[in-house]
Enzyme design. Structure first.
Site, short mmCIF file in Angstrom:
data_model
loop_
_atom_site.label_atom_id
_atom_site.label_comp_id
_atom_site.label_asym_id
_atom_site.label_seq_id
_atom_site.Cartn_x
_atom_site.Cartn_y
_atom_site.Cartn_z
N ASN A 6 -30.24 19.94 -59.52
CA ASN A 6 -30.04 18.91 -60.16
C ASN A 6 -31.36 17.71 -60.11
OD1 ASN A 6 -30.12 16.31 -62.07
ND2 ASN A 6 -27.60 16.14 -61.26
N LYS B 126 -32.40 15.13 -61.10
CA LYS B 126 -32.37 13.75 -61.29
C LYS B 126 -33.66 13.04 -61.96
CE LYS B 126 -28.19 14.28 -58.38
NZ LYS B 126 -27.59 13.03 -58.08
N HIS C 46 -22.71 13.92 -66.70
CA HIS C 46 -22.88 13.58 -64.87
C HIS C 46 -22.64 12.30 -64.23
CE1 HIS C 46 -24.85 13.06 -61.46
NE2 HIS C 46 -25.11 14.25 -60.48
N GLU D 278 -23.47 9.99 -62.51
CA GLU D 278 -24.84 8.94 -62.65
C GLU D 278 -24.61 8.38 -64.00
OE1 GLU D 278 -27.73 11.18 -60.74
OE2 GLU D 278 -26.13 10.77 -58.68
N GLU E 256 -17.51 16.96 -59.54
CA GLU E 256 -17.84 16.33 -58.18
C GLU E 256 -17.43 15.13 -57.92
OE1 GLU E 256 -22.87 17.62 -58.86
OE2 GLU E 256 -22.01 16.09 -60.78
N GLY F 252 -24.84 12.33 -52.71
CA GLY F 252 -26.08 11.80 -52.80
C GLY F 252 -25.11 10.57 -51.18
N SER G 1 -23.13 16.52 -51.98
CA SER G 1 -24.09 17.02 -50.53
C SER G 1 -24.00 18.20 -50.04
CB SER G 1 -23.57 15.84 -49.44
OG SER G 1 -23.35 14.44 -50.25
P1 PGA Z 1 -25.86 15.54 -53.76
O1 PGA Z 1 -26.20 15.66 -55.59
O2 PGA Z 1 -26.21 17.23 -53.50
O3 PGA Z 1 -27.37 15.24 -53.66
O4 PGA Z 1 -25.14 15.67 -53.18
C1 PGA Z 1 -25.20 16.62 -56.52
C2 PGA Z 1 -25.17 15.53 -57.95
O5 PGA Z 1 -25.60 14.90 -58.28
O6 PGA Z 1 -24.86 16.83 -58.80
#
Ligand code: PGA
Length: 256
Positions: A9, A11, A96, A98, A168, A174, A214
């Site tokens: 992803n 983003k 997601h 976010e 998640e 992140g 992460s």
């Molecule tokens: P990350 O993001 O690997 O940077 O923690 C995962 C995600 O948001 O799908």
């Protein structure tokens, strides 16, 4: 046997065609011999066309990071499932964290999008996961159950089987703070139990549930070793070909 799936992803990164192409030109040869993992990359919309072109006849599939639940009309700034399908997307990420947190998407909206994506034969990857607050107050399972029941409301057995669930935990996205493989596995088992309760055990065994938060080359192997974890959704580490391919390899090896 469930086939692992690794999503990259991107983003709001690598949205310019040249930077997306640079990354893919490095990635394609690194993963060309991977046979036991579904590899999906979700670039920003602005890079979809070149990325779809570049990955034709490779083992990399392309998806979008979001879509709207209507097909066309006066919805300024939104993207229709028809556009994605016609361009050649095979996957779409929905709900997601976010989008849920920053853009205020509710479970009801995610549910509408999910049904629409399935109507258009786009394979949905639906994200669910608790905030730090629920984790610390021991309300993780309660929260996940509510999100699951509302986001997947009225899906048929067959539709659920086509859907990938991404667990998640928001506190791990992140942040560099990964859930331990045991913490992740516990919730994956819980989600399968929920599917058994709402659907049946055959469906619970068939649905792919990936972990996200992460994931890095250094922790991927231990996470993917867990029986109920079918790969991962990767943010930060999917932006570099070397780290992303190492994670894909870890999933490929875990499938034996
Ligand atoms: P990350 O993001 O690997 O940077 O923690 C995962 C995600 O948001 O799908």
């Amino acid at each position: 046997m469930r086939r692992p799936i690794i999503g990259g992803n991107w983003k709001m990164n690598k949205g310019l065609p040249f930077e997306a192409a640079d990354m893919l030109k490095k990635l394609i040869p690194l993963v060309k011999n991977i046979n036991n993992v579904d590899i999906v990359i979700t670039p920003p919309y602005t890079a979809l066309i070149p990325v779809i072109e570049l990955t034709k006849n490779t083992n990399i599939m392309i998806g979008a990071q979001n879509m709207y639940f209507e097909e066309k009309g006066a919805f300024t700034g939104e993207i229709s499932p028809i556009f994605l399908k016609e361009l050649g997307c095979s996957y779409v990420i929905l709900g997601h964290s976010e989008r849920r947190n920053i853009l205020k998407e509710t479970d009801e909206i995610v549910n509408k999008k999910l049904k629409k994506a399935l109507n258009f034969n786009l394979n949905p990857i639906v994200c669910i996961g608790e905030h730090l607050n629920e984790r610390e107050t021991n309300k993780t399972k309660e929260f996940i159950e509510k999100q699951f029941r509302l986001s997947f409301k009225d899906l048929s057995d067959e539709e659920l089987r086509k859907t990938v669930i991404a667990y998640e935990p928001i506190w791990a996205i992140g942040t560099g703070r990964t859930a331990t493989p045991e913490q992740a596995e516990e919730i994956h088992i819980f989600i399968r139990e929920l599917i058994t309760k709402v659907y049946n055990s055959k469906t619970a065994k068939a649905v792919r549930i990936q972990y996200g938060g992460s994931i890095k080359p250094s922790n991927a192997k231990d996470i993917f070793k867990k029986e109920n974890i079918d790969g991962g959704l990767v943010g930060g580490a999917s932006l570099q070909a070397e780290s992303f391919s190492a994670i894909i390899e870890a999933a490929n090896n875990s499938s034996f």
